[in-house]
Each structure stands twice: as C-alpha cells, then as structure tokens.
Design a protein around this motif. Structure first.
Motif, PDB file in Angstrom:
ATOM      1  N   VAL A  76      -2.519   2.764   4.798  1.00  0.00           N
ATOM      2  CA  VAL A  76      -2.119   3.728   5.759  1.00  0.00           C
ATOM      3  C   VAL A  76      -0.470   3.858   5.600  1.00  0.00           C
ATOM      4  O   VAL A  76       0.240   2.843   5.931  1.00  0.00           O
ATOM      5  N   PHE A  77       0.042   4.906   5.034  1.00  0.00           N
ATOM      6  CA  PHE A  77       1.561   5.017   5.251  1.00  0.00           C
ATOM      7  C   PHE A  77       2.133   5.724   6.302  1.00  0.00           C
ATOM      8  O   PHE A  77       1.506   7.031   6.545  1.00  0.00           O
ATOM      9  N   VAL A  78       3.112   5.508   6.743  1.00  0.00           N
ATOM     10  CA  VAL A  78       3.736   6.119   7.779  1.00  0.00           C
ATOM     11  C   VAL A  78       5.339   6.245   7.607  1.00  0.00           C
ATOM     12  O   VAL A  78       5.972   5.459   6.885  1.00  0.00           O
ATOM     13  N   ASP A 176      -8.488  -0.025  12.769  1.00  0.00           N
ATOM     14  CA  ASP A 176      -9.982  -0.097  12.618  1.00  0.00           C
ATOM     15  C   ASP A 176     -10.592  -0.457  11.166  1.00  0.00           C
ATOM     16  O   ASP A 176     -11.400  -1.011  10.846  1.00  0.00           O
ATOM     17  N   LEU A 177      -9.698   0.012  10.091  1.00  0.00           N
ATOM     18  CA  LEU A 177     -10.181  -0.097   8.793  1.00  0.00           C
ATOM     19  C   LEU A 177      -9.630  -1.320   8.220  1.00  0.00           C
ATOM     20  O   LEU A 177      -9.879  -1.794   7.057  1.00  0.00           O
ATOM     21  N   LYS A 178      -8.550  -2.113   9.074  1.00  0.00           N
ATOM     22  CA  LYS A 178      -7.947  -3.353   8.377  1.00  0.00           C
ATOM     23  C   LYS A 178      -7.131  -3.068   7.072  1.00  0.00           C
ATOM     24  O   LYS A 178      -7.240  -3.789   6.112  1.00  0.00           O
ATOM     25  N   LEU A 179      -6.469  -1.831   7.109  1.00  0.00           N
ATOM     26  CA  LEU A 179      -5.835  -1.713   5.990  1.00  0.00           C
ATOM     27  C   LEU A 179      -4.537  -1.896   6.232  1.00  0.00           C
ATOM     28  O   LEU A 179      -3.727  -1.682   7.227  1.00  0.00           O
ATOM     29  N   PRO A 180      -3.651  -2.198   5.243  1.00  0.00           N
ATOM     30  CA  PRO A 180      -2.144  -2.494   5.446  1.00  0.00           C
ATOM     31  C   PRO A 180      -1.458  -1.298   5.805  1.00  0.00           C
ATOM     32  O   PRO A 180      -1.766  -0.095   5.079  1.00  0.00           O
ATOM     33  N   VAL A 181      -0.503  -1.476   6.508  1.00  0.00           N
ATOM     34  CA  VAL A 181       0.624  -0.126   6.969  1.00  0.00           C
ATOM     35  C   VAL A 181       1.672  -0.363   5.948  1.00  0.00           C
ATOM     36  O   VAL A 181       2.404  -1.527   5.949  1.00  0.00           O
ATOM     37  N   VAL A 182       2.090   0.600   5.122  1.00  0.00           N
ATOM     38  CA  VAL A 182       3.251   0.800   4.737  1.00  0.00           C
ATOM     39  C   VAL A 182       4.193   1.718   4.980  1.00  0.00           C
ATOM     40  O   VAL A 182       4.089   2.992   5.239  1.00  0.00           O
ATOM     41  N   ILE A 213       2.478  -4.060   5.404  1.00  0.00           N
ATOM     42  CA  ILE A 213       2.400  -4.986   6.595  1.00  0.00           C
ATOM     43  C   ILE A 213       0.880  -5.136   6.640  1.00  0.00           C
ATOM     44  O   ILE A 213       0.157  -4.105   7.150  1.00  0.00           O
ATOM     45  N   PRO A 214       0.177  -6.462   6.652  1.00  0.00           N
ATOM     46  CA  PRO A 214      -1.384  -6.391   6.821  1.00  0.00           C
ATOM     47  C   PRO A 214      -1.593  -6.349   8.053  1.00  0.00           C
ATOM     48  O   PRO A 214      -0.826  -6.540   9.174  1.00  0.00           O
ATOM     49  N   THR A 215      -2.908  -5.880   8.392  1.00  0.00           N
ATOM     50  CA  THR A 215      -3.522  -5.714   9.759  1.00  0.00           C
ATOM     51  C   THR A 215      -4.715  -6.473   9.792  1.00  0.00           C
ATOM     52  O   THR A 215      -5.480  -6.324  10.762  1.00  0.00           O
TER      53      THR A 215
END
Length: 243
Positions: A76-78, A176-182, A213-215
């Motif tokens: 998930v890119f922010v 919810d998807l336990k995806l890393p945030v970049v 960043i891991p989630t």
C-alpha cells in the motif's frame, strides 16, 4: 518572449498531443482489459502514457529508493499530493504494478473515468460510511498477485505545496490485508501544475521511495502512530521549500 513560447508550446503542442495519447490509452484499456485482464492492460498502457506525458511536458525526472521494493510483493503506497502530475510521476516511474484509489468525481471524466474502472482502479464514495466501507472492500480485492494500491491520504491536492492531514483509509486497507505500507515523497509536481491552475511550467520532479513499514502485527489502535510514522518519512524527503 520566453513566456509566449511556453504558452504556444503548451496549447499548440502539449495539449493536442496529450489529448490524443489519452484517448488512445483509454480506448486500449477499455478494449483489452475486459478481454485479457487488467493486471497487464490496466497497468502498462497507462504507465507509458504517464511517461510520455512527463516527457512531453519537458519535465526532468529523478527517482530514488527502487532498491527498497520487491516487484513480486504487494504494497500500500501512500504519498503526498502536490498536483495532477503526481499521477503521471508515480504511474510512470514507480515501476510497480499499481491500482489507484480515486475520488468518485473522477469517474465522470470522458474516456478516462470508464477506462480507470476497467483497469481496476477504485473510486471512493464518501457520501456515507456504508459506501466508503464498500470502496475500501473493493480496494482490498484489487491487491493480489503482486499488484499494489496507491492512495493519497490527504484526499486532495495541496494549495500551498505543504502537506495536509492524513486520513485513515489507506491504513485500514494495509491493516486488514497485513501489507507493508510504503511512503512516497513527491517533489516538484506542485510547481509544474498547481491546483486550479492551467499554466504548465516544465521543471524537475522527484519521486522518493522510502523503506516499507511492515503491518503484520499492527493493531487497529496503532494506526494513528503508523500514520505519523509515514507522514514523518514523507516529510523528510521533501524539498525545503515544501516543508
């Protein structure tokens, strides 16, 4: 004289060519994505449309941080939101197969809105909590097989070049998807084309890709801290004039 030449270039060269390549790209996506899938046809034609737009606008592009990404991993890119050119910069030069979370109003743009839908991009309906939740659910369905989502947490382009407050939607998707945030830092797009402006000003644009960043172990109560962490990371990459 310089301003006159810039005006003539924008309206006699850039705009006509941009309109043509936009229609061609939109038609390609509209025809091919339903037949052969949006993973390829919803990404590669718009990627090259975006690159051509940046080059046609005479923008100089710099990117850094690609080594932080795994092309087979979904993220998930922010990113901060400076300009309409943010989309061309990220789509064209991130080099990651992405879908976009977009405002519902963009669905009304001729050709582009329908093509975006066929490409698998998600239109967010904020008119009530139920529709907003449905939008987030649809976003989650698109992030599979190495495809990632790009979201502007500010929700709207800056009017001053500085960042605004970040909303939580992107972080709920990642949680919810336990995806890393970049976090992505965008520089220069604000000067190329300001919000509510029509004057194109060629210049340098930069995309900074920060470490993911891991989630996996993130709890919902920790989302505000994650928002601040990503916002701080984006801020560190901003040029001084945008801080």
């Amino acid at each position: 004289m310089k301003n006159i030449l810039a005006f003539l270039y924008q309206w006699l060269i850039f705009v006509p060519i941009f309109v043509v390549i936009t229609i061609i790209t939109a038609l390609t996506v509209m025809l091919m994505a339903p037949l052969f899938g949006s993973k390829f046809w919803g990404y590669y034609p718009p990627k090259w449309w975006s690159r051509l737009t940046c080059w046609l606008a005479l923008c100089r592009i710099k990117t850094k941080g690609h080594e932080n990404l795994n092309p087979r991993q979904s993220y998930v890119f922010v990113a901060n939101h400076q300009s309409a050119f943010d989309i061309f910069l990220v789509y064209g030069f991130l080099n990651q197969n992405v879908k976009w979370m977009q405002k519902q109003s963009l669905r009304k743009i001729p050709f582009v809105g329908f093509a975006s839908e066929k490409a698998g991009h998600v239109f967010v309906d904020n008119t009530n909590p139920k529709l907003r939740a449905a939008s987030l659910k649809k976003a989650e369905e698109q992030i599979v097989d190495g495809v990632s989502m790009v979201i502007f947490p500010e929700g709207a382009r800056t009017r001053s070049g500085a960042m605004g407050q970040f909303k939580r939607g992107a972080y709920y998707v990642a949680h919810d998807l336990k995806l890393p945030v970049v976090p992505l830092t965008i520089n220069g797009a604000y000067d190329v084309l300001k919000r509510d402006g029509f004057r194109l000003k060629p210049g340098k644009m930069e995309l900074v890709i920060h470490p993911p960043i891991p989630t996996e172990s993130l709890t919902e109560s920790e989302i505000p801290a994650l928002i601040e962490e990503t916002r701080d990371a984006i801020y560190t990459g901003l040029w001084e004039k945008y801080k």
